[in-house]
Design an enzyme around this catalytic site. Structure first.
Site, mmCIF file in Angstrom:
data_model
loop_
_atom_site.group_PDB
_atom_site.id
_atom_site.type_symbol
_atom_site.label_atom_id
_atom_site.label_comp_id
_atom_site.label_asym_id
_atom_site.label_seq_id
_atom_site.Cartn_x
_atom_site.Cartn_y
_atom_site.Cartn_z
ATOM 1 N N GLU A 244 4.132 -5.579 -3.354
ATOM 2 C CA GLU A 244 4.017 -4.432 -4.383
ATOM 3 C C GLU A 244 3.980 -3.431 -4.000
ATOM 4 O OE1 GLU A 244 2.870 -6.271 -7.995
ATOM 5 O OE2 GLU A 244 5.381 -7.737 -8.430
ATOM 6 N N GLU A 339 9.701 -13.371 -5.247
ATOM 7 C CA GLU A 339 8.814 -13.495 -6.232
ATOM 8 C C GLU A 339 9.606 -13.650 -7.885
ATOM 9 O OE1 GLU A 339 4.792 -12.236 -6.464
ATOM 10 O OE2 GLU A 339 5.424 -11.281 -8.843
#
Length: 484
Positions: A244, A339
């Site tokens: 991220e 994810e």
């Protein structure tokens, strides 16, 4: 509502079939033995495994006759077409966070070995998890923050002479070794949440960016990581460069723009892998589907593109169709889904329906080679996690406290991992807004069709293959995997 404990698949058959289980009468009041009814398996062309939103069936094989016929009817039809061939599948699984490894390793040896076998074996009663993501250093679901080369304030280590994975030798490495003993071919993806703090603009675990003067040193860090894991018998199939990269709010975390990731790849990481003879795949982005421009900006750079295997996505923002957008722009590069969390305490029925239809079905229909749910295990209070920026409500696929509860993500992944083994290929199947579905040609020459009934009412429909049909019914909100 609180997720209730589900009976493990491996033992459900035992509990159903054993006439002498604890609490069950084995004789009448006058002492005559009670003989339990015997259910004779029906002859069926198609095996049908069902999970319902109310948990009345949990990855339960149905004893129903589903036989192909040439007789047509007016039901909605999902046609499976082997002439349409799409991407190969690398696997389905979870992130084995540091906290997950700690909880698994806390179990007694017999229970731990049985649970790992249930998760990673392909034997009857197991779900055959075939892909794992692990953190390079701490993630926000580790008990504490660390990297593999922290230095005292003011010190650096350009050559990574002090690099060490000692922090992983207590839980993560032993658990991975047990998993590899069960499934030596499992694919493992490594993702860092941060570089060592002395390399960063803010000298902190949370936020900040990687200083350009440390690009070469950080590339060496990756090389040493892959070599250290290999020395433990743990092959790292792929890495992403930063978890991220546009979200610097976790503890740990690190911000990295697409342009900087491209420079790091082409000037440091790619050449370092090449020099060291490392074949571990380099995967870019590893963030939400609302920014497909990020991986495409890197892939548009020819020098960076040459080192990149593909792009990875999460879905906390954007639409799953963004994966196809990236695939269509760069069809020779792979796409991965790495994810998605389940927020605790969760809603089993709604979570099951959304995750299977959007990810297991949606991501693979949009070219993803894998689907990974987030944390494999947490305790009853969603621990462990890092303080001040760790996820405080991430529901594991397992709750270990210390009794083991199988939660919704266990079944989400199992409906694919048990039947669609690595090397299977996605094939064509009819799009349907109510009956979301995806089909695969499996490695043993069978067809596997995963269907979610996204409506609230039961749906009767046909599965058509080679001009013949079989008719089946899925309850509202249920998931079915059909194999023939």
């Amino acid at each position: 509502m609180k997720i209730l404990s589900a009976v493990p698949l491996a033992f459900a058959i035992i509990l159903v079939s054993c006439a002498c289980k604890k609490g069950t009468k084995t004789t009448t009041d006058n002492g005559t033995p009670i003989i339990p009814p015997i259910t004779t398996p029906v002859v069926s062309d198609v095996s049908f495994w069902l999970t319902t939103g109310d948990k009345s069936a949990l990855l339960q094989k149905q004893n129903v006759a589903l036989n192909f016929t040439a007789t047509n009817n007016s039901n909605t039809t999902i046609e499976v077409d082997e002439a349409q061939v799409f991407q190969s599948i690398d696997g389905f699984g979870y992130t084995l966070t540091g906290g997950s490894a700690t909880l698994l390793n806390s179990l007694g040896t017999t229970e731990k070995d049985a649970l790992l076998k249930e998760l990673f074996s392909t034997e009857d009663g197991a779900i055959g998890v075939s892909y794992l993501r692990i953190s390079i250093g701490a993630s926000d679901l580790s008990a504490n923050v660390f990297t593999y080369n922290e230095r005292p304030a003011g010190q650096t280590d350009i050559n990574q002479d002090n690099f060490s994975i000692a922090a992983e030798m207590t839980d993560l490495v032993p658990i991975l070794k047990k998993i590899l003993a069960i499934n030596p071919n499992i694919k493992i993806l490594g993702s860092p949440w941060t570089a060592p703090t002395w390399m960063k603009t803010n000298n902190a675990y949370k936020g900040g960016s990687l200083k350009p003067e440390y690009y070469q040193s950080y590339a060496t860090y990756f090389v040493k990581y892959i070599q250290a894991m290999k020395a433990q018998g743990i092959p790292i199939d792929a890495i992403t460069i930063q978890n991220e990269p546009l979200h610097p709010g976790n503890t740990p975390s690190m911000y990295m723009e697409a342009a900087d990731q491209a420079i790091f790849i082409k000037t440091a990481l790619g050449p370092a892998f090449q020099t060291a003879g490392i074949t571990t795949k380099i995967i870019v982005y590893d963030h939400n589907a609302d920014r497909p421009d990020y991986p495409m900006a890197i892939l548009a750079d020819p020098a960076a593109n040459a080192y990149v295997d593909g792009s990875a996505f999460h879905l906390y923002g954007g639409n799953i169709s963004a994966l196809t957008q990236v695939h269509n722009a760069y069809p020779t590069k792979n796409v991965y889904f790495t994810e998605q969390w389940v927020g605790g305490p969760g809603n089993f029925g709604e979570d099951l329906k959304w995750h299977v239809s959007t990810l297991i079905i949606g991501a693979t229909r949009n070219w993803s080679r894998n689907v990974l749910e987030w944390n494999l295990a947490a305790d009853a209070n969603y621990n462990p996690h890092t303080p001040d920026g760790g996820c405080t409500t991430c529901l594991g696929a397992l709750t270990i406290s210390p009794a083991v509860t199988r939660n919704v993500a266990y079944y989400i992944i199992a409906h694919a991992s048990k039947f669609v083994r690595p090397g299977s290929v996605r094939i064509g199947s009819t799009l349907n807004s109510t009956l979301a579905n995806v089909a695969f040609k499996t490695t043993d020459g069978k067809r596997a069709l995963i269907v979610t009934n996204t409506s609230t009412t039961a749906q009767t429909f046909n599965i058509k293959h080679n001009s013949r049909i079989v008719t089946t019914t899925l309850p509202g909100g249920a998931v079915g995997t059909y194999v023939w």
